[in-house]
Design an enzyme around this catalytic site. Structure first.
Site, PDB file in Angstrom:
ATOM      1  CE  LYS A  80      -3.591   1.669   2.543  1.00  0.00           C
ATOM      2  NZ  LYS A  80      -4.968   1.887   4.299  1.00  0.00           N
ATOM      3  CB  SER A 155      -8.128   2.179   3.147  1.00  0.00           C
ATOM      4  OG  SER A 155      -7.337   2.362   3.998  1.00  0.00           O
ATOM      5  CB  SER A 179      -7.905  -0.503   5.647  1.00  0.00           C
ATOM      6  OG  SER A 179      -9.378   0.874   5.912  1.00  0.00           O
TER       7      SER A 179
END
Lengths: 469, 68
Positions: A80, A155, A179
């Site tokens: 990420k 996310s 997330s």
């Protein structure tokens, strides 16, 4: 090896360690998958193709001359785009930080480097990790590999879609309200949020410092166990990291869960749940009973307070972190994000203090009411069927707000409680999208959580299902 | 219809934080805060005088699995 893409992270690492596959072959296999499918999934933000091949070549050379390989040697990963690496851009999925160059490297990245993992680049994510669906107005939405019209969960959207799509073997996500667990559930893979304070957050983009967690998205619980053992532990650069010793989590994966006691919370977690999700969850409970676990229903009377307080904390801390940019560049945020941040400025300070002050007592209360006499709590990770991207697009239609927020209803409470929680695949809904099973244990009981998750995966095939791209 | 709390709350945010309402969705989000206000109202009286944030880290250690 027949199909490298279908190996789990630990299978790939162990194959490299035994000399059955070269790191360069693993990297080229992943690059080929990325070249073939990334245009559809929109997973990557930066692909370090040459650096990954150079690292693979170095790993192969080291192994050839007899240097002992680390436990993740030769395994390609992507992370990420909010884990800082000195000298490289970390966009945080935003326009505001599109040119931000980090001046330090995240502790978790250094630990993965030391274990021999090959970092191939950075992944798409929700802007500043601030939504549960994976929408991104700046880098384009991520797409679910099971059906491109559906959201990935967020996310950590690129992490979920990419691991599920077999583009790489594991990815770092982050989890402040779900997330890691949401994209794991919605994309049909495994995601682990450890106990709050278990993994260093040094040089990781903050969202809500009281509830932020670092952790992996992988294909199996065994992968998550190895990943956690490498990344967990006290860090002198993160004063909030816990001194508790790191266990050999893989050693606990015996498959024997006879007599273990699992609590199903009847309060809150099934309110408004969709029937296909409940059916998959109940089948999962039966599978655990068949392995010898005892599954019983319990109440959780403190859930209303927990759900309220976690909302206060995330709103206020997010608002504080973003205050300068909200004053100077409010239009550089996506509509759904600055709309969400704006409300945080209206919360009275004493409510924020109350939410933090009640956290310890409510953790004790939840454990006393719900976990006394039990090893784990089980819930669906997402109580509704997976929504489409359109159904949860607030920028296009603000009326989608409630559907958008419902996605993370079952994950957020565990961030407030700080408990170790995993999501593993347990079936599919009537539209062919994955359903996730969420298991939560007492503080620092990651070994117990992983043991039950692995035992489930030893007798089910949901985690082996591979989307057709 | 927009709840009456919205305009004065926007003004309070501007005054205290210097942040202006960025768009219609933000205004709608503010209206939705009525639910959170109601939820907090239900919790009044539960916090006791000695409660403090640092109790959380202690609770994490105290709530570990028996024998660990």
């Amino acid at each position: 090896m027949s199909d490298l893409a279908e190996l789990s992270m630990t299978e790939a690492a162990d194959a490299f360690a035994r000399g059955e596959v070269k790191a360069e072959v693993l990297v080229r296999s992943c690059l080929a998958r990325i070249d073939a499918h990334n245009a559809k999934l929109n997973v990557t933000i930066r692909l370090d193709r040459e650096a990954a091949l150079d690292a693979a070549s170095a790993a192969d050379h080291a192994r050839a001359i007899g240097i002992t390989a680390g436990p993740l040697a030769g395994v390609p990963m992507m992370h990420k785009d909010m884990y800082y690496r000195k000298g490289q851009v970390s966009t945080c999925g935003s326009k505001i930080r599109k040119d931000f160059v980090a001046d330090k490297t995240a502790t978790v990245l250094l630990k993965l480097d030391a274990a021999g993992a090959i970092d191939m680049g950075t992944l798409n994510m929700a802007e500043f990790a601030q939504n549960p669906t994976g929408h991104n107005a700046h880098y384009g939405h991520c797409h679910n590999p099971w059906n491109l019209d559906y959201c990935t969960g967020g996310s950590s959207s690129g992490s979920g879609s990419g691991v599920a799509g077999r583009l790489f073997y594991a990815a770092l996500g982050s989890d402040t309200g779900g997330s890691i667990r949401l994209p794991a559930s919605i994309c049909g893979i495994t995601g682990l949020k450890a106990t709050q304070t278990r993994v260093s957050r040094y040089a990781v983009m903050p969202l809500s410092f009281s509830c932020d967690n670092v952790g992996p998205l992988t294909r199996t619980a065994r992968d998550a166990a190895r990943f956690l053992a490498i990344t967990a532990g006290q860090d002198p650069n993160d004063a909030t990291s816990a001194p508790e010793p790191v266990e050999d989590y893989e050693a606990a994966l015996t498959g024997d869960i006879r007599g273990m006691r699992i609590a199903v919370c009847d309060t809150y977690y099934f309110d408004g749940a969709d029937a296909p999700v409940v059916a998959a969850f109940e089948a999962a409970m039966q599978a655990l009973r068949d392995r010898g676990a005892i599954v019983e229903h319990v109440a959780a009377p403190s859930m209303a307070a927990i759900a309220t307080y976690v909302s206060i904390i995330s709103r206020v801390e997010g608002a504080a972190i973003h205050a300068n940019w909200m004053r100077e560049y409010p239009q550089d945020y996506a509509i759904h994000l600055n709309a969400r941040l704006f409300g945080g400025y209206s919360v009275p300070g004493h409510y924020y203090v109350e939410a933090l002050a009640r956290r310890g007592p409510l953790l004790k209360q939840f454990v006393a009411e719900t976990l006394t006499g039990y090893d784990l709590v089980a819930t669906p990770t997402v109580k509704t069927r997976v929504p489409t991207l359109a159904e949860t697009d607030i920028d296009e239609n603000p009326a989608n707000w409630s559907r958008f927020m419902a996605v993370s209803a079952n994950t957020r409470p565990f961030n407030y409680l700080g408990l170790p929680t995993i999501s593993i695949p347990c079936g599919f809904d009537d539209r062919g999208l994955p359903v996730g099973l969420q298991l939560a244990g007492r503080p620092f009981a990651e070994g117990t959580v992983l043991k039950v998750a692995d035992a489930f995966q030893q007798v089910t095939d949901w985690h082996k299902a591979s989307p057709k791209l | 219809m927009e709840p009456e709390l919205v305009p004065p709350t926007m003004e309070a945010i501007r005054r205290w934080s210097g942040v202006d309402c960025p768009n219609t969705a933000a205004r709608q989000g503010l209206a939705d805060m009525a639910g959170l206000i109601a939820d907090m109202k239900k919790l009044r009286g539960t916090m006791v005088f000695e409660d403090e944030p640092s109790s959380f880290e202690l609770a994490l250690r105290q709530c570990k699995e028996p024998g660990k």
